[in-house]
Structures are given as structure tokens and as C-alpha cells.
Motif scaffolding. Structure first.
Motif, PDB file in Angstrom:
ATOM      1  N   GLY A 142      19.436  14.928  56.955  1.00 39.70           N
ATOM      2  CA  GLY A 142      18.654  15.938  56.252  1.00 39.70           C
ATOM      3  C   GLY A 142      18.545  17.230  57.060  1.00 39.70           C
ATOM      4  O   GLY A 142      18.377  18.308  56.500  1.00 39.70           O
ATOM      5  N   ASP A 172      19.231  17.287  48.735  1.00 37.30           N
ATOM      6  CA  ASP A 172      17.817  17.327  48.357  1.00 37.30           C
ATOM      7  C   ASP A 172      17.521  18.528  47.459  1.00 37.30           C
ATOM      8  O   ASP A 172      16.777  18.426  46.477  1.00 37.30           O
ATOM      9  N   GLY A 185      19.183  12.617  48.017  1.00 38.51           N
ATOM     10  CA  GLY A 185      20.482  12.001  48.270  1.00 38.51           C
ATOM     11  C   GLY A 185      20.806  10.829  47.353  1.00 38.51           C
ATOM     12  O   GLY A 185      21.769  10.879  46.578  1.00 38.51           O
ATOM     13  N   GLU A 189      23.406  10.726  44.161  1.00 37.01           N
ATOM     14  CA  GLU A 189      24.521   9.760  44.196  1.00 37.01           C
ATOM     15  C   GLU A 189      24.523   8.887  42.934  1.00 37.01           C
ATOM     16  O   GLU A 189      25.575   8.662  42.322  1.00 37.01           O
ATOM     17  N   GLY A 281      21.468   9.970  57.646  1.00 32.87           N
ATOM     18  CA  GLY A 281      21.034   9.556  56.311  1.00 32.87           C
ATOM     19  C   GLY A 281      22.111   9.671  55.238  1.00 32.87           C
ATOM     20  O   GLY A 281      22.249   8.785  54.390  1.00 32.87           O
TER      21      GLY A 281
HETATM   22  O1  KG4 Z   1      18.838  10.703  58.918  1.00 30.49           O
HETATM   23  P1  KG4 Z   1      17.792  10.933  57.902  1.00 30.49           P
HETATM   24  O2  KG4 Z   1      17.005   9.741  57.393  1.00 30.49           O
HETATM   25  O3  KG4 Z   1      16.735  11.982  58.401  1.00 30.49           O
HETATM   26  C1  KG4 Z   1      17.100  13.082  59.173  1.00 30.49           C
HETATM   27  O4  KG4 Z   1      17.259  12.922  60.410  1.00 30.49           O
HETATM   28  O5  KG4 Z   1      17.258  14.171  58.559  1.00 30.49           O
HETATM   29  O6  KG4 Z   1      18.488  11.668  56.656  1.00 30.49           O
HETATM   30  C2  KG4 Z   1      17.776  11.970  55.493  1.00 30.49           C
HETATM   31  C3  KG4 Z   1      18.713  12.703  54.548  1.00 30.49           C
HETATM   32  C4  KG4 Z   1      18.013  13.262  53.319  1.00 30.49           C
HETATM   33  O7  KG4 Z   1      18.418  14.604  53.119  1.00 30.49           O
HETATM   34  C5  KG4 Z   1      18.528  12.359  52.190  1.00 30.49           C
HETATM   35  O8  KG4 Z   1      18.570  12.992  50.918  1.00 30.49           O
HETATM   36  C6  KG4 Z   1      19.924  12.030  52.704  1.00 30.49           C
HETATM   37  O9  KG4 Z   1      19.744  11.817  54.088  1.00 30.49           O
HETATM   38  N1  KG4 Z   1      20.453  10.830  52.048  1.00 30.49           N
HETATM   39  C7  KG4 Z   1      21.551  10.827  51.262  1.00 30.49           C
HETATM   40  C8  KG4 Z   1      21.661   9.507  50.755  1.00 30.49           C
HETATM   41  N2  KG4 Z   1      20.649   8.753  51.268  1.00 30.49           N
HETATM   42  C9  KG4 Z   1      19.908   9.590  52.065  1.00 30.49           C
HETATM   43  N3  KG4 Z   1      22.412  11.806  50.936  1.00 30.49           N
HETATM   44  C10 KG4 Z   1      23.422  11.495  50.090  1.00 30.49           C
HETATM   45  N4  KG4 Z   1      23.580  10.267  49.551  1.00 30.49           N
HETATM   46  C11 KG4 Z   1      22.738   9.251  49.854  1.00 30.49           C
HETATM   47  N5  KG4 Z   1      22.896   8.025  49.319  1.00 30.49           N
END
Ligand code: KG4
Ligand code: ZN
Length: 364
Positions: A142, A172, A185, A189, A281
């Protein structure tokens, strides 16, 4: 190498998380892993509200740590060390986790290990798979979108980064403007799976020198596309939303594949070193994982990604980073401070972006 039993604490964004990891002879085992998500607290605002996040971490952290220790079946005196994310992230949340770790360290007489959250993501596939250094890392979350060379523990060289938005942020924002909810995300998807990628959307930075990214223009193009459909038909139908999501996701995949091909070429990695890790993520996205895995097969690279539950933020990756650092004799000074920004390649030469930053400057 001695057996390390480390408690890891993660509070840099909207998950209050802790885990106990056992690390011995280069192999990790997750003894317990607790993640308390704040999604429902932030959903009404369509994104993470830092003040709310900090308060919720304060309310939950004791309970999460207690449960983590209970599930591992151990007490603080059984631990080798306590590790916590010290940055980068939302400073109020990072302070809660780091101060909790300091309190445990002081109370139980344990070494304290401050971890860079991005290092946690970078090492996360090692929680469940055999993976040796060095490797190329695509870190997509994110807050970040970077390609780095991971040469050894603590030695990271950034090859490319986004000049504006992170990829997770683009997912997002796309979800928010289509009224899908938060976090976007998984929702984008799911909608994309039902849609047809029929709309032509831009592929920013395609074929440019280096392997930097840009997603702000794509996000704006999605907004314009949605507006034009509303102007024409009066509203967006569910199938319009699905098609927009499919078109957006297809554009992001084309960009990722193109930038990875460029990174493969400039990485200097050869033979056994040709290993790619996709973490963060966004690495939970099945369509993105599948396309990158195919690219790796075609180009002769070995592909690694964390198990789905270790893609998003979690304490296990922080505990693992702590255990690996402890194994190298690296512990933190008690005066270590929480940091909102903390580039992973800080010790390497300053990054020279090939294309400059976007209008608002790099957020990541
Ligand atoms: O690594 P993370 O949990 O937190 C950070 O360190 O930012 O990543 C969260 C991000 C969010 O923007 C979320 O929408 C994205 O990862 N995300 C995805 C999916 N699952 C989570 N993006 C695309 N497809 C997904 N299935
Ligand atoms: Zn993260």
C-alpha cells in the motif's frame, strides 16, 4: 547457529499484529501468528485514518501480544529477543509497537531488535520456503512499489521505484472511486475476475530506461473513464465496474511485467542468482502472481512469493527479520526511535531517479 525464539510486533499501518518465530539452522517455523485488523474502523472513511489507527493499536496491542504468547505456549523468559517494526509507517502506530517491545525488553531483560518494515516483507518468503541470498525483490504494497537487489541480510540496492503512487494505493483509489470499499486490492481483483479488460488504459513508463514505475496517471485515466461512462449512461452498471477493474488490473500487470523484464536485464544476476521474490500486500493478487510466475518460467528465473497470509502486514515477518539479525549479533540500542520514513537501501549510494519524481514528489 543457535536456536532463536523471537517475538515480532507489527503496528505500522492498520493491522495490530504479533508472532513468535523459531529460527534454527537457517529455517523458520511460525509458532504463533495473530493479526487484528482495523479494516472495519477505517472502512467508513475509504482509507486508513492515522489518528484512529494509533488509538486502535493502543487498545489492542496488549491483547494481541498475550494471545500470541499463549498460542506459542511460552512465556517472555523463553524468548531470545523481542523485535518490532520501527518504521517506515504511520508514526503513531509505529510508536505503539516499538514502545511495547521496549517495555517487554526492559521487563524481561531481552535484547531489543528494531526492524525496518520493508525488510520484513523482503524476507517474508523465508517463513515457509528455502530461499538463499541473493535475489531480486519486487516489493508491492500500500505504501511502496520498488525493485531491489537483496544481496544479504541488511544489504539492499534499489534498482527502481515509483515516482508517484504505490501500486496498492492505486488499487485502493480505483476501488474508492468506483464505490467498491476499502481496502481496494481484493475488491478490485474480485471485480476484475468477472470483467473484460476491454477499455484502453495507459501503461505508464512502459519501455522507459531503468525500471521505475508511475501509477498516478493510470488512476486519473480510470477516473476519466468512469466519468465518461456515467456521462453517457447516467450510471455505472456492475458489469461496467467489472470491466473497468479488469482493464485497470491488466494495465498494472503489463507495467509490472515490462519493468521486471528491464530489472532482470540490469540486475547483473546470472545462473543460480536468478531468483525473483514478489512480496507485500499486492503480492496476494492471484492474477499478478500468475503472470509473474509465467514470466519467470519463460526467462529462466526461479519465482518465490510468501504464503498468502504472510503477504499483508504480519508479525511473523518482523520476528523472522529479528531472529536473523540476532543470529548475526545485531541488536538495537534502547534509544532507537520510531521513523515515519526509512528507505531500505539507506546505507547504499543515494538513489538517482532516471525520470525525476512526479508532480507531487515521491511518496514512497
Ligand atoms: O503490505 P500491506 O498489507 O501494507 C503495507 O505495508 O502497505 O499492503 C496493503 C496493500 C493495500 O493497498 C491493499 O489494497 C493491497 O495491499 N492488496 C492488494 C490485494 N490484497 C491487498 N492489491 C491487489 N490485489 C490484492 N488481492
Ligand atoms: Zn507492509
Amino acid at each position: 547457529m543457535a536456536r532463536q525464539l523471537v517475538l515480532g510486533i507489527e503496528t505500522s499501518c492498520d493491522e495490530t499484529a504479533a508472532a513468535v518465530v523459531i529460527y534454527e539452522n537457517g529455517r523458520a517455523r511460525v509458532a504463533s501468528n495473530v493479526v487484528s485488523s482495523q479494516i472495519k474502523d477505517h472502512a467508513p472513511y475509504g482509507g486508513v485514518v492515522p489518528e484512529i489507527a494509533a488509538r486502535k493499536h493502543v487498545e489492542k496491542i496488549d491483547e494481541v501480544i498475550k494471545l500470541t504468547m499463549q498460542q506459542a505456549g511460552i512465556g517472555f523468559s523463553d524468548l531470545s529477543a523481542v523485535a518490532a517494526t520501527a518504521g517506515p509507517g504511520l508514526i503513531g502506530g509505529v510508536l505503539v509497537g516499538l514502545l511495547s517491545a521496549k517495555a517487554i525488553s526492559l521487563g524481561a531483560g531481552l535484547p531489543l531488535i528494531a526492524i525496518n518494515h520493508l525488510e520484513g516483507h523482503a524476507l517474508s518468503p523465508k517463513l515457509t520456503q528455502d530461499l538463499d541470498f541473493p535475489y531480486l525483490l519486487l516489493l508491492v504494497s500500500g505504501g511502496h512499489c520498488q525493485i531491489l537487489k537483496v544481496e544479504a541480510l541488511g544489504i539492499y540496492k534499489r534498482l527502481g521505484t515509483t515516482i508517484d503512487d504505490a501500486l496498492g494505493e492505486a488499487f485502493d483509489k480505483t476501488a474508492k472511486l468506483l464505490g467498491l470499499g476499502y481496502p481496494g486490492g481484493p475488491l478490485v481483483e474480485n471485480a476484475a475476475r468477472l470483467g473484460n479488460p476491454k477499455f484502453p488504459l495507459p501503461r505508464p513508463m512502459l519501455n522507459r530506461d531503468g525500471c521505475d514505475f508511475s501509477f498516478a496517471g493510470l488512476k486519473t485515466a480510470v477516473a476519466r473513464l468512469a466519468q465518461s461512462i456515467v456521462a453517457e449512461k447516467g450510471m455505472l452498471s456492475q458489469s461496467d465496474i467489472n470491466d473497468i477493474c479488469a482493464s485497470f488490473q491488466a494495465a498494472t500487470i503489463d507495467v509490472l511485467i515490462n519493468r521486471l523484464e528491464a530489472a532482470f536485464a540490469i540486475s547483473g544476476f546470472d545462473g543460480q542468482d536468478r531468483q525473483l521474490v514478489v512480496a507485500g500486500g499486492v503480492a496476494a493478487n492471484q492474477a499478478i502472481r500468475a503472470k509473474i510466475e509465467t514470466l519467470c518460467e519463460q526467462r529462466g528465473w526461479r519465482y518465490f512469493a510468501p504464503e498468502l497470509k504472510y503477504c499483508g502486514d504480519n508479525g511473523a515477518m518482523i520476528a523472522l527479520a529479528g531472529a536473523m539479525r540476532l543470529g548475526e549479533g545485531i541488536v538495537s540500542d534502547f534509544g532507537i526511535k520510531a521513523r515515519p520514513r526509512w528507505p531500505l537501501d539507506e546505507l547504499s549510494a543515494p538513489l538517482k531517479l532516471k525520470h525525476g519524481y512526479g508532480k507531487k514528489g515521491a511518496k514512497v
